[in-house]
Design an enzyme around this catalytic site. Structure first.
Site, PDB file in Angstrom:
ATOM      1  N   PRO A   2       0.820  -1.216   0.000  1.00  0.00           N
ATOM      2  CA  PRO A   2       0.000   0.000   0.000  1.00  0.00           C
ATOM      3  C   PRO A   2       0.854   1.266   0.000  1.00  0.00           C
ATOM      4  O   PRO A   2       1.826   1.359   0.743  1.00  0.00           O
ATOM      5  CB  PRO A   2      -0.803  -0.110   1.300  1.00  0.00           C
ATOM      6  CG  PRO A   2      -0.720  -1.547   1.702  1.00  0.00           C
ATOM      7  CD  PRO A   2       0.584  -2.051   1.164  1.00  0.00           C
ATOM      8  N   GLU A   3       0.498   2.203  -0.861  1.00  0.00           N
ATOM      9  CA  GLU A   3       1.154   3.506  -0.894  1.00  0.00           C
ATOM     10  C   GLU A   3       0.121   4.552  -0.468  1.00  0.00           C
ATOM     11  O   GLU A   3      -0.967   4.201   0.001  1.00  0.00           O
ATOM     12  CB  GLU A   3       1.717   3.777  -2.300  1.00  0.00           C
ATOM     13  CG  GLU A   3       2.680   2.675  -2.760  1.00  0.00           C
ATOM     14  CD  GLU A   3       3.288   2.941  -4.142  1.00  0.00           C
ATOM     15  OE1 GLU A   3       3.410   4.118  -4.528  1.00  0.00           O
ATOM     16  OE2 GLU A   3       3.620   1.967  -4.832  1.00  0.00           O
TER      17      GLU A   3
END
Ligand SMILES: [Zn+2]
Length: 276
Positions: A2-3
């Site tokens: 996840p960014e």
């Protein structure tokens, strides 16, 4: 992994379920999640606390509690926060039981995620400032931000974009997408990126993150929205994970290389290698 867009999606989707609720009981079933703290002690601290707001800084989800403490959650590789699951999901490492009878399950296949309970605003600020640089969706993020971060640096521009202490929240996917949108070769020495290119890059970083948020993130493998759904950003990639496919801008075949130790996708025509 996840960014920023994935974490921001989690924040926005979870907020209506959590904000204003009291944690009736918390369970932390994996000591690794909260180390070096004691899992039972962290769970006891969370129990009875009211959630006053959900924030985000870089890739950290911030659960603000009414006793001025904040739970800083980092999903790392495979962490997910889920609501509304009928049964106990696989790889559950912790759970928050809320006062309305609902619960939030934290699952993490690889177990790299972290929950850190920070006491009060000064400790939170110290924690975040030590780890995170500019927030790319802040209104004052611009070419000057990048110029100051990159000044005199000979490392590849992609490596510095991935450095959370300089730009918070950008990871491998959105770095590749932003550099392509700005027509900058990822191996360009950061300090040698021209001023017009820095202006393009500042705009591109913001644009690709906002497109990612609108798509509710990218689901390549493990990432899910809190309701268990998929993001759709992967359908909008221009270069990432598109090796051999045509560049949407010029039609040249996307190539994959390695920069800063990371798989890197680029268009060899739009993103010219800098002259040595
Ligand atoms: Zn191209």
């Amino acid at each position: 992994m996840p960014e920023l867009p994935e974490v921001e999606t989690v924040r926005r989707r979870l907020a209506p379920f959590l904000e204003g609720r009291t944690i009736a009981m918390a369970e932390v079933d994996d000591a690794r999640l909260v180390r070096p703290e004691d899992p039972a002690a962290v769970a006891a601290r969370l129990g009875g606390a009211r959630i006053v707001g959900l924030g985000r800084r870089g890739k950290y989800l911030l659960v603000h509690l009414d006793d001025t403490s904040t739970l800083a959650v980092h999903l790392r590789m495979t962490g997910n926060l889920l609501v509304g699951a009928d049964t106990v999901p696989a790889h559950r490492r912790a759970v928050l039981h809320l006062d309305d009878g609902s619960r939030v399950d934290y699952t993490d296949l690889r177990r790299f995620g972290t929950w850190q309970l920070l006491e009060g605003a000064p400790e939170l600020a110290e924690f975040l400032d030590a780890r995170l640089g500019a927030e790319p969706l802040d209104p004052d993020f611009d070419a000057g931000t990048l110029r100051r971060a990159f000044a005199g640096r000979r490392a590849p521009v992609k490596a510095l974009l991935l450095d959370q202490r300089l730009v918070a929240g950008v990871g491998n996917i959105y770095a590749d997408e932003a550099l392509h949108a700005a027509r900058i070769h990822p191996e360009t020495p950061a300090g040698a990126v021209t001023r017009p290119a820095l202006a393009r890059l500042a705009t591109a970083v913001r644009d690709v993150l906002e497109i990612g948020i609108a798509a509710q993130g990218a689901t390549l493998r493990d990432y899910r929205t809190p309701e268990g759904g998929y993001g759709s950003m992967q359908e909008r990639f221009q270069v990432f994970d598109r090796t051999g496919e045509p560049c949407p801008h010029c039609g040249a075949a996307i190539v994959k290389t390695r920069v800063a130790g990371r798989g890197t996708h680029l268009c060899p025509r739009c993103q010219r290698r800098p002259r040595a």
